[in-house]
Scaffold this motif. Structure first.
Motif, PDB file in Angstrom:
ATOM      1  N   GLY A  12       0.789  -1.218   0.000  1.00  0.00           N
ATOM      2  CA  GLY A  12       0.000   0.000   0.000  1.00  0.00           C
ATOM      3  C   GLY A  12       0.819   1.265   0.000  1.00  0.00           C
ATOM      4  O   GLY A  12       0.278   2.342   0.154  1.00  0.00           O
ATOM      5  N   ALA A  13       2.132   1.205  -0.159  1.00  0.00           N
ATOM      6  CA  ALA A  13       2.959   2.405  -0.069  1.00  0.00           C
ATOM      7  C   ALA A  13       3.369   2.934  -1.430  1.00  0.00           C
ATOM      8  O   ALA A  13       4.310   3.683  -1.535  1.00  0.00           O
ATOM      9  N   SER A  14       2.646   2.548  -2.476  1.00  0.00           N
ATOM     10  CA  SER A  14       3.032   3.020  -3.801  1.00  0.00           C
ATOM     11  C   SER A  14       2.882   4.526  -3.898  1.00  0.00           C
ATOM     12  O   SER A  14       3.639   5.175  -4.603  1.00  0.00           O
ATOM     13  N   ARG A  15       1.925   5.118  -3.194  1.00  0.00           N
ATOM     14  CA  ARG A  15       1.794   6.568  -3.193  1.00  0.00           C
ATOM     15  C   ARG A  15       2.369   7.167  -1.913  1.00  0.00           C
ATOM     16  O   ARG A  15       2.979   8.206  -1.951  1.00  0.00           O
ATOM     17  N   GLY A  16       2.154   6.559  -0.791  1.00  0.00           N
ATOM     18  CA  GLY A  16       2.642   7.105   0.466  1.00  0.00           C
ATOM     19  C   GLY A  16       3.138   6.005   1.372  1.00  0.00           C
ATOM     20  O   GLY A  16       2.801   4.843   1.192  1.00  0.00           O
ATOM     21  N   GLY A  17       3.951   6.380   2.360  1.00  0.00           N
ATOM     22  CA  GLY A  17       4.445   5.425   3.333  1.00  0.00           C
ATOM     23  C   GLY A  17       5.935   5.182   3.217  1.00  0.00           C
ATOM     24  O   GLY A  17       6.664   5.893   2.543  1.00  0.00           O
ATOM     25  N   PHE A  18       6.383   4.152   3.884  1.00  0.00           N
ATOM     26  CA  PHE A  18       7.794   3.770   3.946  1.00  0.00           C
ATOM     27  C   PHE A  18       8.219   3.049   2.673  1.00  0.00           C
ATOM     28  O   PHE A  18       7.464   2.277   2.109  1.00  0.00           O
ATOM     29  N   ARG A  19       9.445   3.302   2.245  1.00  0.00           N
ATOM     30  CA  ARG A  19       9.985   2.629   1.059  1.00  0.00           C
ATOM     31  C   ARG A  19      11.507   2.548   1.186  1.00  0.00           C
ATOM     32  O   ARG A  19      12.147   3.502   1.581  1.00  0.00           O
ATOM     33  N   THR A  20      12.059   1.385   0.873  1.00  0.00           N
ATOM     34  CA  THR A  20      13.513   1.286   0.773  1.00  0.00           C
ATOM     35  C   THR A  20      13.884   1.360  -0.700  1.00  0.00           C
ATOM     36  O   THR A  20      13.125   0.913  -1.561  1.00  0.00           O
ATOM     37  N   GLU A  21      15.047   1.936  -0.955  1.00  0.00           N
ATOM     38  CA  GLU A  21      15.543   2.037  -2.323  1.00  0.00           C
ATOM     39  C   GLU A  21      16.987   1.590  -2.366  1.00  0.00           C
ATOM     40  O   GLU A  21      17.723   1.772  -1.395  1.00  0.00           O
ATOM     41  N   ARG A  22      17.360   1.059  -3.466  1.00  0.00           N
ATOM     42  CA  ARG A  22      18.752   0.670  -3.672  1.00  0.00           C
ATOM     43  C   ARG A  22      19.524   1.882  -4.180  1.00  0.00           C
ATOM     44  O   ARG A  22      19.143   2.511  -5.148  1.00  0.00           O
ATOM     45  N   ALA A  23      20.624   2.213  -3.496  1.00  0.00           N
ATOM     46  CA  ALA A  23      21.480   3.328  -3.891  1.00  0.00           C
ATOM     47  C   ALA A  23      22.373   2.884  -5.055  1.00  0.00           C
ATOM     48  O   ALA A  23      22.536   1.683  -5.291  1.00  0.00           O
ATOM     49  N   PRO A  24      22.963   3.831  -5.766  1.00  0.00           N
ATOM     50  CA  PRO A  24      23.826   3.465  -6.895  1.00  0.00           C
ATOM     51  C   PRO A  24      24.978   2.526  -6.521  1.00  0.00           C
ATOM     52  O   PRO A  24      25.431   1.744  -7.349  1.00  0.00           O
ATOM     53  N   ASP A  25      25.443   2.594  -5.267  1.00  0.00           N
ATOM     54  CA  ASP A  25      26.554   1.736  -4.858  1.00  0.00           C
ATOM     55  C   ASP A  25      26.101   0.343  -4.408  1.00  0.00           C
ATOM     56  O   ASP A  25      26.904  -0.465  -3.961  1.00  0.00           O
ATOM     57  N   GLY A  26      24.799   0.046  -4.515  1.00  0.00           N
ATOM     58  CA  GLY A  26      24.298  -1.277  -4.173  1.00  0.00           C
ATOM     59  C   GLY A  26      23.752  -1.398  -2.766  1.00  0.00           C
ATOM     60  O   GLY A  26      23.132  -2.398  -2.419  1.00  0.00           O
ATOM     61  N   ARG A  27      23.981  -0.411  -1.925  1.00  0.00           N
ATOM     62  CA  ARG A  27      23.431  -0.446  -0.574  1.00  0.00           C
ATOM     63  C   ARG A  27      22.021   0.137  -0.589  1.00  0.00           C
ATOM     64  O   ARG A  27      21.500   0.478  -1.638  1.00  0.00           O
ATOM     65  N   TYR A  28      21.401   0.259   0.576  1.00  0.00           N
ATOM     66  CA  TYR A  28      20.002   0.662   0.658  1.00  0.00           C
ATOM     67  C   TYR A  28      19.839   1.887   1.534  1.00  0.00           C
ATOM     68  O   TYR A  28      20.605   2.121   2.462  1.00  0.00           O
ATOM     69  N   ARG A  29      18.814   2.665   1.232  1.00  0.00           N
ATOM     70  CA  ARG A  29      18.391   3.782   2.066  1.00  0.00           C
ATOM     71  C   ARG A  29      16.875   3.764   2.080  1.00  0.00           C
ATOM     72  O   ARG A  29      16.258   3.119   1.263  1.00  0.00           O
ATOM     73  N   TRP A  30      16.279   4.489   3.036  1.00  0.00           N
ATOM     74  CA  TRP A  30      14.828   4.532   3.072  1.00  0.00           C
ATOM     75  C   TRP A  30      14.330   5.947   2.898  1.00  0.00           C
ATOM     76  O   TRP A  30      15.070   6.906   3.066  1.00  0.00           O
TER      77      TRP A  30
END
Length: 152
Positions: A12-30
């Motif tokens: 349910g977070a496609s519009r709002g909420g928490f999301r993790t993303e992969r950074a260009p160096d392969g690690r993750y941020r939220w």
């Protein structure tokens, strides 16, 4: 991970909420999005796994009522940003954009805290990969160790 392999979205977070993303160096941020889809906050820390990012977010969510921001000018440009200080001079969380007025930035931080507190508890997976410990910080009723790497 979503179908593109670019990030992991909570249900349910496609519009709002928490999301993790992969950074260009392969690690993750939220990041945390408002219900209208606008990103309101991003973490500066980079995590080795999506699970570590989720644990970091959940630790912050548990202490939402006690958060204090530092509001400061942007380094190169015009405007104000809010920052929640973390360890080793790296902000734990910051606003996703600069605001034209100081008062607008203050209000944006207040809205972030309310949105953060409304987030459901994360179903945090077991530890994926060991990482360096950051000293535990006190949260109401709990001590939570946030685990991340600082890029060094």
């Amino acid at each position: 991970m979503d179908a593109s392999g670019r990030g992991h979205t909570a249900a349910g977070a496609s519009r709002g909420g928490f999301r993790t993303e992969r950074a260009p160096d392969g690690r993750y941020r939220w990041q945390l999005k408002a219900p209208n889809g606008r990103v309101v906050a991003i973490t500066s820390a980079l995590f080795e796994t999506p699970g570590e990012a989720e644990r970091g977010f959940d630790g912050l969510r548990l202490g939402a009522a006690e958060l204090t921001a530092r509001i400061t000018h942007v380094r190169d440009g015009i405007g104000w940003i809010w920052v929640i200080p973390g360890s080793r001079t790296l902000p734990e969380v910051r606003s996703s954009r600069a605001y034209e007025r100081y008062a607008t930035c203050q209000n944006a931080f207040r809205r972030f805290v309310v949105l953060l507190a409304k987030q459901p508890p994360r179903d945090v997976p077991a530890r994926d990969v060991p990482a360096r410990d950051v000293p535990a910080r006190e949260l109401p009723g709990k001590a939570v160790s946030l685990r991340h790497t600082d890029g060094r």
